[in-house]
Design a protein around this motif. Sequence first.
Motif, PDB file in Angstrom:
ATOM      1  N   TYR A 206      35.525   3.911 -26.823  1.00  0.00           N
ATOM      2  CA  TYR A 206      34.315   3.091 -26.773  1.00  0.00           C
ATOM      3  C   TYR A 206      34.216   2.178 -28.007  1.00  0.00           C
ATOM      4  O   TYR A 206      33.919   0.990 -27.887  1.00  0.00           O
ATOM      5  CB  TYR A 206      33.082   3.993 -26.664  1.00  0.00           C
ATOM      6  CG  TYR A 206      31.799   3.236 -26.455  1.00  0.00           C
ATOM      7  CD1 TYR A 206      31.522   2.620 -25.239  1.00  0.00           C
ATOM      8  CD2 TYR A 206      30.872   3.119 -27.484  1.00  0.00           C
ATOM      9  CE1 TYR A 206      30.342   1.913 -25.052  1.00  0.00           C
ATOM     10  CE2 TYR A 206      29.690   2.412 -27.310  1.00  0.00           C
ATOM     11  CZ  TYR A 206      29.432   1.813 -26.088  1.00  0.00           C
ATOM     12  OH  TYR A 206      28.274   1.109 -25.908  1.00  0.00           O
TER      13      TYR A 206
ATOM     14  N   ASP B 249      33.278  -8.302 -25.000  1.00  0.00           N
ATOM     15  CA  ASP B 249      32.860  -8.184 -23.605  1.00  0.00           C
ATOM     16  C   ASP B 249      34.014  -8.561 -22.672  1.00  0.00           C
ATOM     17  O   ASP B 249      34.778  -9.481 -22.941  1.00  0.00           O
ATOM     18  CB  ASP B 249      31.659  -9.116 -23.377  1.00  0.00           C
ATOM     19  CG  ASP B 249      30.923  -8.816 -22.093  1.00  0.00           C
ATOM     20  OD1 ASP B 249      31.192  -7.772 -21.473  1.00  0.00           O
ATOM     21  OD2 ASP B 249      30.065  -9.634 -21.713  1.00  0.00           O
ATOM     22  N   HIS B 250      34.133  -7.837 -21.562  1.00  0.00           N
ATOM     23  CA  HIS B 250      35.187  -8.091 -20.577  1.00  0.00           C
ATOM     24  C   HIS B 250      34.625  -8.665 -19.281  1.00  0.00           C
ATOM     25  O   HIS B 250      35.289  -8.626 -18.262  1.00  0.00           O
ATOM     26  CB  HIS B 250      35.959  -6.797 -20.284  1.00  0.00           C
ATOM     27  CG  HIS B 250      36.665  -6.265 -21.494  1.00  0.00           C
ATOM     28  ND1 HIS B 250      37.817  -6.815 -21.985  1.00  0.00           N
ATOM     29  CD2 HIS B 250      36.352  -5.253 -22.332  1.00  0.00           C
ATOM     30  CE1 HIS B 250      38.194  -6.158 -23.073  1.00  0.00           C
ATOM     31  NE2 HIS B 250      37.318  -5.200 -23.303  1.00  0.00           N
TER      32      HIS B 250
ATOM     33  N   THR C 249      31.416  -8.733 -16.437  1.00  0.00           N
ATOM     34  CA  THR C 249      30.197  -8.097 -15.933  1.00  0.00           C
ATOM     35  C   THR C 249      30.124  -6.654 -16.390  1.00  0.00           C
ATOM     36  O   THR C 249      31.122  -6.076 -16.848  1.00  0.00           O
ATOM     37  CB  THR C 249      30.167  -8.137 -14.391  1.00  0.00           C
ATOM     38  OG1 THR C 249      31.222  -7.303 -13.902  1.00  0.00           O
ATOM     39  CG2 THR C 249      30.319  -9.550 -13.849  1.00  0.00           C
ATOM     40  N   ASP C 250      28.945  -6.062 -16.228  1.00  0.00           N
ATOM     41  CA  ASP C 250      28.778  -4.643 -16.566  1.00  0.00           C
ATOM     42  C   ASP C 250      29.738  -3.779 -15.760  1.00  0.00           C
ATOM     43  O   ASP C 250      30.326  -2.830 -16.286  1.00  0.00           O
ATOM     44  CB  ASP C 250      27.338  -4.198 -16.308  1.00  0.00           C
ATOM     45  CG  ASP C 250      26.370  -4.732 -17.345  1.00  0.00           C
ATOM     46  OD1 ASP C 250      26.835  -5.197 -18.404  1.00  0.00           O
ATOM     47  OD2 ASP C 250      25.143  -4.664 -17.094  1.00  0.00           O
ATOM     48  N   GLU C 251      29.919  -4.107 -14.500  1.00  0.00           N
ATOM     49  CA  GLU C 251      30.827  -3.343 -13.641  1.00  0.00           C
ATOM     50  C   GLU C 251      32.261  -3.437 -14.151  1.00  0.00           C
ATOM     51  O   GLU C 251      32.982  -2.428 -14.193  1.00  0.00           O
ATOM     52  CB  GLU C 251      30.748  -3.870 -12.204  1.00  0.00           C
ATOM     53  CG  GLU C 251      31.541  -3.032 -11.222  1.00  0.00           C
ATOM     54  CD  GLU C 251      31.379  -3.538  -9.794  1.00  0.00           C
ATOM     55  OE1 GLU C 251      32.410  -3.553  -9.085  1.00  0.00           O
ATOM     56  OE2 GLU C 251      30.254  -3.889  -9.396  1.00  0.00           O
ATOM     57  N   GLU C 252      32.676  -4.613 -14.560  1.00  0.00           N
ATOM     58  CA  GLU C 252      34.028  -4.779 -15.105  1.00  0.00           C
ATOM     59  C   GLU C 252      34.190  -4.030 -16.424  1.00  0.00           C
ATOM     60  O   GLU C 252      35.230  -3.432 -16.687  1.00  0.00           O
ATOM     61  CB  GLU C 252      34.337  -6.268 -15.295  1.00  0.00           C
ATOM     62  CG  GLU C 252      34.520  -7.004 -13.986  1.00  0.00           C
ATOM     63  CD  GLU C 252      34.567  -8.514 -14.165  1.00  0.00           C
ATOM     64  OE1 GLU C 252      34.015  -9.024 -15.176  1.00  0.00           O
ATOM     65  OE2 GLU C 252      35.157  -9.173 -13.300  1.00  0.00           O
ATOM     66  N   ASN C 253      33.161  -4.059 -17.251  1.00  0.00           N
ATOM     67  CA  ASN C 253      33.204  -3.320 -18.521  1.00  0.00           C
ATOM     68  C   ASN C 253      33.342  -1.819 -18.281  1.00  0.00           C
ATOM     69  O   ASN C 253      34.081  -1.140 -18.991  1.00  0.00           O
ATOM     70  CB  ASN C 253      31.959  -3.608 -19.354  1.00  0.00           C
ATOM     71  CG  ASN C 253      31.988  -4.991 -19.979  1.00  0.00           C
ATOM     72  OD1 ASN C 253      33.047  -5.542 -20.231  1.00  0.00           O
ATOM     73  ND2 ASN C 253      30.808  -5.547 -20.230  1.00  0.00           N
ATOM     74  N   VAL C 254      32.608  -1.317 -17.280  1.00  0.00           N
ATOM     75  CA  VAL C 254      32.699   0.112 -16.950  1.00  0.00           C
ATOM     76  C   VAL C 254      34.102   0.447 -16.455  1.00  0.00           C
ATOM     77  O   VAL C 254      34.681   1.472 -16.828  1.00  0.00           O
ATOM     78  CB  VAL C 254      31.619   0.512 -15.913  1.00  0.00           C
ATOM     79  CG1 VAL C 254      31.866   1.908 -15.369  1.00  0.00           C
ATOM     80  CG2 VAL C 254      30.227   0.426 -16.538  1.00  0.00           C
ATOM     81  N   LYS C 255      34.687  -0.426 -15.626  1.00  0.00           N
ATOM     82  CA  LYS C 255      36.047  -0.191 -15.136  1.00  0.00           C
ATOM     83  C   LYS C 255      37.054  -0.156 -16.285  1.00  0.00           C
ATOM     84  O   LYS C 255      37.945   0.685 -16.324  1.00  0.00           O
ATOM     85  CB  LYS C 255      36.442  -1.269 -14.126  1.00  0.00           C
ATOM     86  CG  LYS C 255      35.774  -1.117 -12.780  1.00  0.00           C
ATOM     87  CD  LYS C 255      36.208  -2.221 -11.834  1.00  0.00           C
ATOM     88  CE  LYS C 255      35.501  -2.090 -10.496  1.00  0.00           C
ATOM     89  NZ  LYS C 255      35.880  -3.182  -9.574  1.00  0.00           N
TER      90      LYS C 255
END
Length: 151
Positions: free
Chosen positions: A20, A28-29, A31-37
């Motif tokens: 983390y 940042d990578h 969207t939030d979804e992409e960051n979680v992935k």
Amino acid sequence: MANRRIGDRETADEIVQDVYARLLLSGDHGTDEENVKVLYASVRNAVIDHHRSTAGRTGLMRRILPIQLWQREASSPHDHAQSRQALSALDRALLELSPKAREMFVLHRVDGVSNAKLAQKYGISVSAVEKQLARTMRHCQQRLEAYRDTD
């Protein structure tokens, strides 16, 4: 996920925190979804790396002490003398180490103190403990090479 795959909550927590922190530094990578992935994939890879490095260190630790140092009950005088020489060589090898490395080795190998407890005692990460123990084991193994059981 990491806790289930590793089986040690402290080590899993440390791996997740390290991943983390690295991801926070990398930015940042998307969207939030992409960051979680990305986070999940990074943790999965870190767990795999942990298993690989732990397997290597465990193999190293298994190869050094019991067979080389303690004689079997039905050993010959020659075997007994070799065991004593190996023990003397180990003593000399341990004296070449820093007091902290020597103490950590004895606490782990003789007293059975876990890596997590050693990390807490010395204020370092579990990974740092594992690396120090591996360095110590390699050092001792090199010094004991002449006394290895080749049967």
